[in-house]
Design an enzyme around this catalytic site. Structure first.
Site, PDB file in Angstrom:
ATOM      1  CG  ASP A   1      34.982 -16.238  38.346  1.00 22.86           C
ATOM      2  OD1 ASP A   1      36.026 -15.570  37.407  1.00 22.86           O
ATOM      3  OD2 ASP A   1      34.251 -16.978  37.907  1.00 22.86           O
TER       4      ASP A   1
ATOM      5  CD1 TRP B   1      33.451  -4.916  36.322  1.00 22.70           C
ATOM      6  CD2 TRP B   1      35.239  -4.294  35.575  1.00 22.70           C
ATOM      7  NE1 TRP B   1      33.509  -3.464  36.762  1.00 22.70           N
ATOM      8  CE2 TRP B   1      34.888  -2.966  36.070  1.00 22.70           C
ATOM      9  CE3 TRP B   1      36.524  -3.996  34.884  1.00 22.70           C
ATOM     10  CZ2 TRP B   1      35.173  -1.869  36.237  1.00 22.70           C
ATOM     11  CZ3 TRP B   1      37.208  -2.744  35.131  1.00 22.70           C
ATOM     12  CH2 TRP B   1      36.698  -1.684  35.572  1.00 22.70           C
TER      13      TRP B   1
ATOM     14  CG  ASN C   1      43.306 -19.125  37.548  1.00 21.46           C
ATOM     15  OD1 ASN C   1      42.996 -18.568  38.491  1.00 21.46           O
ATOM     16  ND2 ASN C   1      42.350 -19.434  36.589  1.00 21.46           N
TER      17      ASN C   1
HETATM   18  C1  IPE Z   1      38.320 -19.721  39.799  1.00 22.69           C
HETATM   19  O1  IPE Z   1      38.134 -18.835  38.868  1.00 22.69           O
HETATM   20  C2  IPE Z   1      39.894 -19.184  40.485  1.00 22.69           C
HETATM   21  C3  IPE Z   1      40.026 -17.747  40.841  1.00 22.69           C
HETATM   22  C4  IPE Z   1      38.845 -17.139  41.193  1.00 22.69           C
HETATM   23  C5  IPE Z   1      41.250 -17.625  41.243  1.00 22.69           C
HETATM   24  P1  IPE Z   1      38.222 -19.331  37.472  1.00 22.69           P
HETATM   25  O2  IPE Z   1      37.564 -18.299  36.463  1.00 22.69           O
HETATM   26  O3  IPE Z   1      39.572 -19.793  37.235  1.00 22.69           O
HETATM   27  O4  IPE Z   1      37.280 -20.675  37.411  1.00 22.69           O
HETATM   28  P2  IPE Z   1      36.389 -21.307  36.164  1.00 22.69           P
HETATM   29  O5  IPE Z   1      37.414 -21.451  35.230  1.00 22.69           O
HETATM   30  O6  IPE Z   1      35.395 -20.450  35.920  1.00 22.69           O
HETATM   31  O7  IPE Z   1      36.049 -22.530  36.615  1.00 22.69           O
HETATM   32  C1  IPE Z   2      39.051 -14.127  38.471  1.00 25.66           C
HETATM   33  O1  IPE Z   2      38.433 -13.492  37.385  1.00 25.66           O
HETATM   34  C2  IPE Z   2      40.651 -13.823  38.715  1.00 25.66           C
HETATM   35  C3  IPE Z   2      41.281 -14.995  38.369  1.00 25.66           C
HETATM   36  C4  IPE Z   2      41.011 -16.266  38.031  1.00 25.66           C
HETATM   37  C5  IPE Z   2      42.840 -14.650  38.340  1.00 25.66           C
HETATM   38  P1  IPE Z   2      38.591 -14.031  35.849  1.00 25.66           P
HETATM   39  O2  IPE Z   2      39.865 -13.490  35.212  1.00 25.66           O
HETATM   40  O3  IPE Z   2      38.280 -15.593  35.917  1.00 25.66           O
HETATM   41  O4  IPE Z   2      37.363 -13.368  35.315  1.00 25.66           O
HETATM   42  P2  IPE Z   2      36.335 -14.051  33.992  1.00 25.66           P
HETATM   43  O5  IPE Z   2      35.742 -15.196  34.828  1.00 25.66           O
HETATM   44  O6  IPE Z   2      37.366 -14.395  32.885  1.00 25.66           O
HETATM   45  O7  IPE Z   2      35.262 -12.834  33.761  1.00 25.66           O
HETATM   46 MG    MG Z   3      36.606 -16.709  35.835  1.00 24.85          MG
END
Ligand code: IPE
Ligand code: IPE
Ligand code: MG
Length: 251
Positions: free
Chosen positions: A21, A26, A69
């Protein structure tokens, strides 16, 4: 398996699961589009897969795309899917060189056909690799997975192929998509969020959990070693008292 990490003992989990995550944040911190964070996240995944293999892990499970997602902006979802496809095509050689078998869990039928095609091809090409199992959780949601298992069991019971008495924890695990794999003994989540986000709810019942504020694109082998050093310090008690566990029940 044990390693020395700058003098500190480092125990290596058998099955490491990671919630990767923080890619979006980033990028946002650098004034870049979120997708560039995902690009850097993919490079981190490659490095951590190779380091996990080098350290002798048997199972590595990466949460790459959740069932939730799908609700992200279409542009981000599309970019993630094409990034995934490119990654799989590009890294087939790496998987073959390191004798890593690719496995997938999640609602794969929801993925674009091109991605499904690449996934199936990569799983077939790596099917005989024995040194590590890399499982990608894609379009994955644990509640979905558990419901699927419940429905499959109910179906078996209804037609008389399975008796209710036979439905114990082992039997139930066998109906999950992770059937045949040991449960993760260690879970890492990057980016400072302290939640599970619908990941492996059944399988993580007794995992040691490690949260780090490091954003996934910044997560390095050194951070992985730090996490394993912390894992080595944990006493896994499984409900017993510390005294009962003197003889070390961690393995
Ligand atoms: C969890 O991250 C899913 C993955 C890393 C693929 P998310 O960013 O989607 O989760 P939440 O929304 O913070 O719970
Ligand atoms: C994790 O990074 C990757 C996926 C969930 C696909 P995020 O896209 O959730 O990154 P943040 O949480 O928005 O920083
Ligand atoms: Mg995330």
């Amino acid at each position: 398996m044990h390693f020395e990490n700058g003098g500190a003992e480092m125990r290596i989990p058998r099955h490491l699961a990671i919630i990767m995550d923080g890619n979006g944040r980033w990028a946002e911190q650098r004034g870049l589009p979120r997708i560039l964070g995902h690009h850097h996240g993919v490079e981190t995944a490659k490095v951590i897969i190779e380091e996990s293999r080098r350290l002798g892990l048997s199972y590595l499970t990466l949460y790459a795309f959740s069932s939730e997602n799908w609700g992200r902006p279409e542009e981000e979802v599309d970019s993630l899917m094409s990034l995934l496809n490119t990654f799989l095509e590009r890294e087939l050689e790496t998987l073959l060189t390191h004798r890593i078998r690719l496995n997938v869990i999640g609602a794969i039928h929801r993925l674009p056909e091109a991605v499904q095609h690449t996934l199936i091809g990569t799983m077939e090409r790596t099917a005989n690799n024995r040194d590590m199992v890399l499982t990608l959780a894609l379009s994955y949601g644990a509640r979905d997975e558990i419901l699927g298992a419940v429905k499959a069991i109910a179906g078996e019971v209804a037609v008389g192929r399975l008796g209710l008495d036979a439905v114990d924890e082992e039997c139930f695990s066998g109906f999950l998509q992770t059937a045949g794999m040991p449960d993760p003994d260690f879970l890492i989540r990057t980016s400072g969020e302290i939640r599970i986000s619908n990941f492996l709810l059944w399988q993580l019942a007794y995992a040691e959990i490690y949260f780090t504020p490091v954003l996934w694109p910044d997560f390095s082998p050194t951070h992985l070693h730090e996490a394993f050093t912390e894992f080595s310090r944990r006493q896994r008690r499984y409900g017993l008292t510390a005294d009962q566990c003197q003889d070390d029940v961690t393995d």
